[in-house]
Design a protein around this motif. Structure first.
Motif, short mmCIF file in Angstrom:
data_model
loop_
_atom_site.label_atom_id
_atom_site.label_comp_id
_atom_site.label_asym_id
_atom_site.label_seq_id
_atom_site.Cartn_x
_atom_site.Cartn_y
_atom_site.Cartn_z
N GLU A 125 2.46 14.00 33.20
CA GLU A 125 3.59 13.75 34.08
C GLU A 125 4.16 12.34 33.89
OE1 GLU A 125 4.35 14.48 38.83
OE2 GLU A 125 2.62 15.40 37.85
N VAL A 126 3.28 11.37 33.57
CA VAL A 126 3.74 9.99 33.37
C VAL A 126 4.04 9.71 31.89
CG1 VAL A 126 2.54 9.13 35.41
CG2 VAL A 126 1.37 9.07 33.19
N ASN A 127 4.16 10.79 31.10
CA ASN A 127 4.60 10.70 29.70
C ASN A 127 3.67 9.87 28.82
OD1 ASN A 127 6.91 12.20 30.38
ND2 ASN A 127 8.02 10.36 30.97
N LEU A 128 2.36 10.00 29.03
CA LEU A 128 1.42 9.35 28.12
C LEU A 128 1.25 10.19 26.87
CD1 LEU A 128 -1.33 8.09 30.59
CD2 LEU A 128 -0.10 6.67 28.96
N PRO A 129 1.27 9.57 25.69
CA PRO A 129 1.09 10.34 24.46
C PRO A 129 -0.35 10.81 24.32
CG PRO A 129 1.16 7.99 23.97
CD PRO A 129 1.47 8.12 25.44
N GLY A 145 2.11 -0.99 28.24
CA GLY A 145 2.89 0.06 28.88
C GLY A 145 2.05 1.29 29.21
N GLN A 146 1.11 1.63 28.31
CA GLN A 146 0.24 2.79 28.56
C GLN A 146 -0.70 2.53 29.74
OE1 GLN A 146 -1.48 3.17 24.65
NE2 GLN A 146 -0.07 4.80 24.05
N LYS A 147 -1.24 1.30 29.82
CA LYS A 147 -2.12 0.96 30.94
C LYS A 147 -1.35 1.06 32.26
CE LYS A 147 -3.84 -2.96 29.23
NZ LYS A 147 -4.00 -3.08 27.79
N GLN A 148 -0.09 0.61 32.25
CA GLN A 148 0.70 0.67 33.48
C GLN A 148 0.97 2.12 33.88
OE1 GLN A 148 0.98 -0.83 36.18
NE2 GLN A 148 2.14 -2.61 35.49
N VAL A 150 -1.08 4.60 33.32
CA VAL A 150 -2.34 5.07 33.91
C VAL A 150 -2.43 4.64 35.36
CG1 VAL A 150 -4.86 4.82 33.85
CG2 VAL A 150 -3.59 5.15 31.72
N MET A 151 -2.02 3.38 35.64
CA MET A 151 -2.03 2.88 37.02
C MET A 151 -1.08 3.69 37.90
SD MET A 151 -4.12 0.45 37.76
CE MET A 151 -3.34 0.09 39.32
N ILE A 152 0.07 4.06 37.35
CA ILE A 152 1.03 4.87 38.11
C ILE A 152 0.45 6.25 38.39
CG2 ILE A 152 3.30 6.00 38.01
CD1 ILE A 152 4.29 3.54 36.43
N ALA A 153 -0.20 6.84 37.39
CA ALA A 153 -0.84 8.15 37.59
C ALA A 153 -1.88 8.08 38.69
CB ALA A 153 -1.47 8.63 36.28
N MET A 154 -2.67 7.01 38.73
CA MET A 154 -3.68 6.85 39.76
C MET A 154 -3.04 6.69 41.13
SD MET A 154 -6.42 4.36 37.82
CE MET A 154 -7.50 4.27 39.25
N GLY A 179 11.38 2.57 30.51
CA GLY A 179 10.66 3.83 30.65
C GLY A 179 9.85 3.89 31.93
N ILE A 180 9.21 2.77 32.31
CA ILE A 180 8.42 2.72 33.55
C ILE A 180 9.34 2.89 34.76
CG2 ILE A 180 6.97 1.26 35.00
CD1 ILE A 180 5.49 2.27 32.57
N LEU A 181 10.49 2.22 34.75
CA LEU A 181 11.42 2.30 35.88
C LEU A 181 11.95 3.73 36.05
CD1 LEU A 181 13.46 -1.01 35.45
CD2 LEU A 181 11.51 -0.59 36.94
N GLU A 182 12.32 4.35 34.93
CA GLU A 182 12.82 5.73 35.00
C GLU A 182 11.72 6.67 35.52
OE1 GLU A 182 14.15 6.47 31.06
OE2 GLU A 182 16.01 5.31 31.28
N LEU A 183 10.47 6.40 35.12
CA LEU A 183 9.35 7.22 35.58
C LEU A 183 9.17 7.11 37.09
CD1 LEU A 183 6.78 8.92 35.13
CD2 LEU A 183 5.59 6.78 34.61
N ILE A 184 9.23 5.88 37.62
CA ILE A 184 9.06 5.67 39.07
C ILE A 184 10.18 6.37 39.84
CG2 ILE A 184 9.13 3.91 40.89
CD1 ILE A 184 7.63 2.05 38.98
#
Length: 554
Positions: A125-129, A145-148, A150-154, A179-184
């Motif tokens: 859902e958070v578009n992690l590869p 960016g990937q770590k962030q 993961v934090m959003i998924a948590m 990408g993070i902003l669009e995800l939020i």
């Protein structure tokens, strides 16, 4: 005792994004930690006020009066937080997937098998590869960016009704940030949650929020609808934050700072004024580029071994810098821009011989640095210096800043008399806007902007001709960033310096640079005069970097 937050009132509605903006130390993060009841008991406490949360089952509750056990049942399940630095927020000795599963099990959201499926679904859902492989990955194996993500998924694991996002995109490159902003935004719409988004970047707040609040020194300065607040700010401090941002559509003679607006002296210009256009800049370029380059990079390659066979022989390489060539002229500022991982920093360090290049030449005033012996390189080192991204990691925490500035003079035998070195050190501190009394203090006693000024003073200690600025303002507040950019511009004229400015922020690079090189996947994809390249980019990648700059209108 310091009152970090004083008489603050705010209200967040379901489905709304409220922006909270201000400089470091203004109380933004303390506000979020107070809401989450995460303030350290021995160092901070809420001594007055109320924090009301509308619990989906039991109705309105004052979070400050809840017993700890009840607060733990709310925290993470109904009220979640994304922290600023994901590497320090994630447990380094637990796999990423296990940390997410632990959160689901703690709140009894589902059983262990279902929790694993839910974790995989959240990573998708958070578009992690390759989400299935990243479930078993350790935090240090992921990019920023990937770590962030993961934090959003948590934070989203239990579908909270309120999300507190504390500087979740600071120091990320602009494409990753976008990408993070669009995800939020997407997750907020799907879950219908209220978001309190904390940032020092007005462009990010303008892109995300409907309402915004501006804080300074623990107090609310101004609040209102974002369009009204940033287009027609009434408070001097808000006007200062808007004006501090390097514009893309103009070339100001200098950037305005907070001090210009808060304590203006007679005759102070409080808005950035575009420099006179055309002839002076073009004539300077004509004279500069008619001379000989101070630095020539020819076919430079820097490759890292990523795989070896049983006998230890390399079988696969990562080509961080792949056949790059360019020249830098005396007095020029050359900008190098690109997203994280494109090879910018490796290129800068290869030029400095902090990393030994795999091949190619780095010719400085006729001398090939890439092939110099250690003793030959040592003699040449005073002529070129580097300012690193993280000033705290660049300074020795065990020595005073005065000794840190004098140390390179002692090592290279400049000003053999200690009295002369001290005199030079005091002069450098003054030139970077510090005071003589600061020489006796240690790095931890300064703010990020002050530490970066100290690093600049240390770089100038050996009277260099050429300086590489590697992401030197990327993690600074926009107001402190303006001060450091003005300082670099002034020092260039005072010392006759030549710069390579490395950054992922095209607006910063454009403000300082004469020419810009755009880098992607270890190669140069576009280059040109700074104003022309930004106004008329030729490559899709450059256009993407420009589009990724949040809130261009601010």
């Amino acid at each position: 005792m310091v009152d970090a937050v004083k008489d603050l009132d705010l209200c967040l509605y379901p489905g709304e994004t409220l922006g909270l903006v201000g400089e470091s130390g203004c109380g933004k993060s303390v506000t979020a930690l107070a809401v989450m009841r995460l303030l350290g008991r021995s160092t901070a406490r809420v001594h007055s006020g109320e924090i009301w949360f509308r619990h989906p089952v039991s109705g309105p509750v004052d979070l400050l009066t809840l017993p700890l056990k009840q607060m733990q049942s709310i925290r993470g399940k109904h009220l979640s937080m994304i922290f600023q630095e994901p590497m320090t927020s994630l447990n380094p000795v637990k796999r990423c997937g296990d940390q997410l599963v632990e959160s689901l099990l703690w709140h009894k959201h589902c059983g262990r098998r279902e929790a694993r499926h839910r974790a995989l679904s959240l990573f998708e859902e958070v578009n992690l590869p390759s989400p299935s492989s990243l479930l078993r990955a350790w935090p240090h194996e992921l990019s920023g960016g990937q770590k962030q993500r993961v934090m959003i998924a948590m934070a989203m694991a239990c579908r909270p009704s309120v999300l507190l996002a504390d500087e979740p995109t600071t120091a990320l490159d602009l494409r990753v940030q976008q990408g993070i902003l669009e995800l939020i935004v997407r997750l907020q719409r799907e879950y219908g949650m209220g978001v309190l988004f904390i940032s020092h970047d007005l462009g990010v707040i303008a892109q995300l929020a409907r309402r915004a609040m501006v804080m300074r020194e623990g107090r609310l300065v101004e609040s209102g609808e974002v369009n009204e607040l940033f287009d027609r700010p009434t408070a001097p401090y808000t006007r200062a934050l808007v004006a501090c941002r390097p514009p893309l559509d103009a070339r100001p003679a200098r950037l305005a700072t907070v001090e210009d607006f808060m304590t203006p002296s007679p005759g102070t210009v409080v808005k950035p004024v575009p420099a006179s256009s055309g002839p002076s800049r073009s004539e300077r370029h004509q004279r500069m580029y008619a001379g000989k380059p101070i630095l020539e990079v020819k076919g430079l390659r820097t490759h890292y071994v990523v795989r070896r066979n049983l006998w230890g022989r390399p079988t696969a390489f990562h080509k961080a810098v792949n056949n790059i060539s360019f020249s830098v002229y005396p007095g020029e500022t050359l900008g190098l821009v690109g997203e994280s991982g494109c090879g910018k920093t490796t290129l800068g360090r290869s030029i400095m011989r902090l990393i030994n290049p795999t091949g190619g030449q780095v010719v400085y005033k006729g001398v090939n640095i890439a092939s110099l012996s250690a003793s030959g390189l040592r003699k040449l080192r005073p002529r070129f210096q580097i300012i690193f991204q993280d000033p705290y990691a660049s300074l020795n925490p065990g020595i005073s800043v005065g000794d840190a500035i004098m140390e390179p003079m002692r090592v290279h035998g400049i000003f053999r008399d200690k009295t002369e070195r001290k005199k030079r050190m005091r002069l450098l501190l003054e030139q970077v806007g510090m005071e003589e009394r600061h020489a006796r203090r240690y790095p931890h006693e300064f703010s990020g902007g002050q530490r970066q000024r100290i690093c600049i003073a240390r770089a100038l200690a050996l009277n260099p001709e050429f300086i590489i600025c590697d992401e030197s303002v990327s993690a600074l507040d926009v107001s402190v960033q303006a001060q450091v950019l003005n300082l670099l511009s002034d020092l260039k004229d005072s010392f006759g310096l030549t710069y390579i400015v490395i950054s992922h922020d095209l607006s910063v690079v454009k403000y300082l640079s004469d020419r810009i090189l755009v880098m992607k996947n270890g190669q140069l994809v576009e280059s040109g005069e700074a104003d022309s390249l930004v106004a008329h980019p030729q490559k899709d990648y450059t256009r993407e970097l420009i589009r990724a700059i949040p809130g261009n209108r601010i």
